[in-house]
Design an enzyme around this catalytic site. Structure first.
Site, mmCIF file in Angstrom:
data_model
loop_
_atom_site.group_PDB
_atom_site.id
_atom_site.type_symbol
_atom_site.label_atom_id
_atom_site.label_comp_id
_atom_site.label_asym_id
_atom_site.label_seq_id
_atom_site.Cartn_x
_atom_site.Cartn_y
_atom_site.Cartn_z
ATOM 1 N N ASP A 88 0.820 -1.217 0.000
ATOM 2 C CA ASP A 88 0.000 0.000 0.000
ATOM 3 C C ASP A 88 0.853 1.267 0.000
ATOM 4 O O ASP A 88 2.025 1.257 0.386
ATOM 5 C CB ASP A 88 -0.892 0.032 1.243
ATOM 6 C CG ASP A 88 -1.987 -1.014 1.199
ATOM 7 O OD1 ASP A 88 -2.008 -1.805 0.244
ATOM 8 O OD2 ASP A 88 -2.808 -1.039 2.135
ATOM 9 N N ASP A 89 0.214 2.356 -0.443
ATOM 10 C CA ASP A 89 0.695 3.738 -0.277
ATOM 11 C C ASP A 89 1.734 4.192 -1.297
ATOM 12 O O ASP A 89 2.180 5.337 -1.243
ATOM 13 C CB ASP A 89 1.263 3.983 1.125
ATOM 14 C CG ASP A 89 0.232 3.765 2.213
ATOM 15 O OD1 ASP A 89 -0.959 3.636 1.876
ATOM 16 O OD2 ASP A 89 0.632 3.724 3.392
ATOM 17 N N HIS A 139 -5.848 2.682 -4.235
ATOM 18 C CA HIS A 139 -5.813 2.955 -2.803
ATOM 19 C C HIS A 139 -6.265 4.390 -2.551
ATOM 20 O O HIS A 139 -5.841 5.027 -1.588
ATOM 21 C CB HIS A 139 -4.389 2.735 -2.288
ATOM 22 C CG HIS A 139 -4.293 2.515 -0.801
ATOM 23 N ND1 HIS A 139 -5.129 1.659 -0.110
ATOM 24 C CD2 HIS A 139 -3.440 3.048 0.141
ATOM 25 C CE1 HIS A 139 -4.806 1.654 1.165
ATOM 26 N NE2 HIS A 139 -3.794 2.506 1.350
ATOM 27 N N HIS A 143 -5.132 8.986 -0.141
ATOM 28 C CA HIS A 143 -5.157 8.212 1.104
ATOM 29 C C HIS A 143 -6.160 8.771 2.117
ATOM 30 O O HIS A 143 -5.879 8.865 3.317
ATOM 31 C CB HIS A 143 -3.759 8.174 1.734
ATOM 32 C CG HIS A 143 -3.549 6.984 2.638
ATOM 33 N ND1 HIS A 143 -3.893 6.980 3.969
ATOM 34 C CD2 HIS A 143 -3.037 5.753 2.394
ATOM 35 C CE1 HIS A 143 -3.598 5.819 4.517
ATOM 36 N NE2 HIS A 143 -3.070 5.049 3.566
ATOM 37 N N HIS A 240 3.648 -2.323 3.172
ATOM 38 C CA HIS A 240 3.687 -0.953 2.655
ATOM 39 C C HIS A 240 5.003 -0.705 1.928
ATOM 40 O O HIS A 240 6.059 -1.145 2.394
ATOM 41 C CB HIS A 240 3.523 0.068 3.781
ATOM 42 C CG HIS A 240 2.197 -0.020 4.477
ATOM 43 N ND1 HIS A 240 1.958 -0.905 5.510
ATOM 44 C CD2 HIS A 240 1.030 0.652 4.274
ATOM 45 C CE1 HIS A 240 0.709 -0.774 5.928
ATOM 46 N NE2 HIS A 240 0.113 0.161 5.197
#
Length: 728
Positions: A88-89, A139, A143, A240
């Protein structure tokens, strides 16, 4: 008013300027929206807790892949001995490439749930992810917590992410991991409702079986332990590749893949593990173009934010340095002048040097104030011979009749067809009998001792011209106060500095004196590109004949000085429209003069000294900084909303405080009261922007090659009602 200058000015450039500023605002809004969210990312909690537990029973067996498009959720889990590593991210320029390198060494594939804003910021990295066989999921764009945002923002976040993917990769994704979600047990209440809305919009929601919490300062071994599935079960593992220091994550991925390989696991993408089709859909050309526009807007906004940060810093340093240096040189100028007067030198108080003087007053439609102007000149206490020559330049009002009806001794009124102010000045200079020539605008009033003080520096044979101290005679309203501050702080402090550095670019038309020989030396009809009206010293090449003439005198080797005690009051524009017209002509004429005398930059002697000192200063502070100022102001607003408002306000307050201190010093040097300073903060919001727009208008006019017509200013007759000299 010269008829050959009556040419239409370009008009459509304001549309262009407006579009440029609107574009800048737009890209900065995009960048600000992105940057604020990125800044919040590193400190934000990673999971959403609490809420209604009602949907819990619908998520049977904690399966992490959710199809929520129907009335009842359909769920799926990874097959046995299959792990879907998800990150993620990202993409992150530092950590994502290192994770991709580890995956490639282990011949493993993964699913990257990317932020749309980071895809736009790192397009090459996003392309590498796809090119190496990995999978892309959404995603959101910045965020945000979908559970805590309104529906319109959810749509915006998901839509922008799809546009970024379309612009960079040419595809849309149907995979979504909501931020701050980890395992199915945590997807409750508003979080479940947001996921359900996304499912009905066509997204397959992918949560995780194992949340490694690699953001929580865990060691590599702890991350691996949290990621390993038990027995032979498959799993979706959440990690991540951005949002902080991911060095331990990189090491943990290497160790995890080694152990999974030893246990016979396959590391692949979510879609491959579940045999899903059409999770990545190619987009049409219009969608790619729309996506490319979003990507470009963010990239331009990022560049603009960085560039304007430096521009703001440089502009601030230059501006503060300028006012501080001006104040320091002003003190040096005052000390030098006082020492010269104590020694009885050429700069001493008047009382010993009284050459004959000719005063030339060009006048066009000055009936409101011509009587006050001529009367103040005749009432002079100057003991030497003085002749006053009023040149009526084809006025359409009663200017000439009023001047003649005064029937004052030593006053001559000449009339000519309208040919412009330079021609009127040349006519008066040609008629004048004396060596010392004082040039005065038809809206200006002298105090009785002004001529004597203005002429005194000519005792020095090296002096070719003298600039007086122009005062605003109608400084009653707020616009008048703003101009009063500008005259005292800006113009007069500048003149003190130019005097010390011997590079005076302008002797103002309102109050200036010239030696006839200096004018003769400055008037060179053989010079390329020069045009002189009626074979006189004043050129018609520019609309700022005073600046053009002064620069020519400096280049001819004569010294031009500033005499602050020689005061004259002028009627300043009383409306923003009138102010615009006046300053537009001044600015455009100054640009013309700078261009005309550009060769002074490379010449030697006095001309080179003038060129290398005055022209760069004028370029930086009267052209470059004003052109950048609107963008800098926009960026300051950007800082208020998306940066650190307290710092922006503090910098602005410090800037105004420095200006106020220097302004107080300048007012004190001129013997003025400090009360107008209360308008200085307000000046930053209206007057300053108006002056910047004047520079923009002038530059566009100059680039377009359209000569500007002479803008006549409507006079209010301030001095017909009140004599400002009598109040001093």
């Amino acid at each position: 008013m010269a008829r050959h200058l009556r040419i239409r000015e370009p008009r459509h450039h304001w549309l262009l300027v407006g579009l440029l500023l609107a574009t800048l605002v737009g890209v900065l809004l995009v960048q600000g929206y992105v940057q604020r969210s990125w800044n919040d990312l590193s400190d934000a909690p990673r999971t959403t807790a609490g809420g209604d537990r009602a949907p819990r029973q619908a998520l049977r067996n904690d399966r992490p892949v959710l199809d929520l498009s129907g009335d009842r959720p359909n769920t799926a889990a990874m097959p046995a001995r299959t792990v879907a590593l998800t990150f993620d991210d990202g993409p992150d320029p530092r950590w994502t490439p290192r994770i991709l390198d580890v995956l490639r060494r282990h011949h493993a594939k993964a699913t990257f749930f990317v932020l749309g804003s980071k895809v736009a910021a790192e397009p090459a990295l996003a392309r590498r992810i796809v090119a190496e066989g990995h999978e892309i999921g959404s995603h959101t764009y910045t965020h945000v917590d979908l559970a805590r945002t309104p529906s319109w923002q959810r749509g915006l976040e998901l839509g922008l992410t799809q546009k970024a993917l379309a612009g960079v990769l040419g595809l849309h994704t149907h995979l979504l991991r909501p931020p701050y979600s980890a395992t199915p047990s945590g997807l409750t209440g508003s979080g479940y409702a947001a996921a359900r809305d996304a499912g009905r919009a066509g997204y397959l929601v992918v949560i995780a079986d194992h949340d490694t919490r690699d953001w929580d300062d865990l060691s590599e071994k702890q991350i691996v332990a949290r990621a390993m599935p038990s027995g032979q079960r498959g799993a979706v593992v959440l990690m991540h590749d951005s949002g902080g220091d991911r060095s331990r994550t990189v090491a943990a991925v290497d160790q995890l893949l080694t152990r999974l390989n030893e246990r016979g696991y396959r590391a692949t993408t979510v879609s491959d593990a579940l045999h899903l089709r059409n999770t990545a859909v190619p987009v049409s050309l219009p969608e790619r173009i729309a996506g490319g526009t979003v990507v470009a807007a963010q990239q331009v906004g990022r560049i603009a934010a960085v560039g304007l940060t430096y521009a703001l810093a440089v502009a601030g340093v230059l501006t503060v340095a300028r006012v501080v240096i001006l104040a320091a040189i002003a003190r040096l100028h005052v000390g030098r002048t006082r020492r010269g007067r104590r020694r009885g030198g050429p700069d001493r108080e008047p009382g010993w040097y009284y050459p004959p003087v000719s005063v030339v007053v060009p006048a066009y439609n000055e009936e409101a104030g011509i009587a006050a102007t001529v009367g103040s000149l005749v009432r002079t206490t100057y003991p030497g011979p003085v002749e006053v020559i009023v040149v009526d330049d084809g006025s359409t009002d009663d200017t000439a009749r009023i001047a003649r009806d005064l029937d004052l001794p030593g006053v001559t009124v000449l009339s000519q067809a309208n040919a412009g102010k330079p021609a009127a000045l040349n006519a008066g200079i040609a008629y004048a009998r004396h060596e010392i020539l004082v040039l005065v605008d038809g809206d200006t009033v002298f105090q009785p001792d002004t001529i004597g003080r203005l002429v005194a520096p000519f005792a020095n044979p090296a002096v070719g011209a003298v600039s007086g101290n122009t005062k605003v005679g109608n400084a009653g309203g707020i616009l008048g106060r703003w101009q009063h501050i500008e005259y005292v702080i800006g113009f007069n402090l500048d003149r003190r500095m130019f005097d010390v550095l011997e590079c005076m670019p302008t002797v103002p038309g309102a109050i200036g004196a010239f030696r006839r020989q200096a004018l003769a030396d400055a008037a060179d009809p053989e010079a390329p590109g020069s045009t002189y009206a009626m074979a006189g010293p004043v050129s018609i090449d520019t609309l700022a004949e005073d600046t053009d003439l002064t620069m020519a005198v400096c280049r001819a080797g004569w010294r031009v000085v500033y005499e602050e005690t020689a005061r004259a009051w002028t009627e300043a524009p009383s409306s923003l429209r009138q102010l615009w017209r006046q300053r537009y002509r001044w600015c455009y004429g100054t640009l013309q003069s700078m261009w005309k005398h550009r060769r002074a930059l490379v010449e030697r002697g006095p001309s080179g000294r003038f060129g290398r000192r005055a022209l760069p200063y004028l370029t930086v502070f009267q052209v470059v900084l004003p052109l950048l100022a609107p963008a800098v102001d926009v960026f300051a607003l950007y800082g208020l909303f998306f940066g650190e408002p307290a710092r922006v306000v503090a910098v602005w307050a410090a800037f105004v405080a420095v200006q106020a201190l220097v302004g107080a010093y300048a007012l004190r040097l001129d013997g003025e009261r400090l009360t107008p300073l209360w308008t200085l903060p307000l000046q930053q919001f209206v007057y300053r922007q108006l002056m910047y727009l004047v520079v923009i208008q002038s530059m566009v006019t100059a680039i377009a090659g359209a000569p500007l017509r002479w803008h006549a200013i409507r006079r209010e007759g301030t001095f017909a009602r009140r004599d400002p000299a009598s109040a001093t």
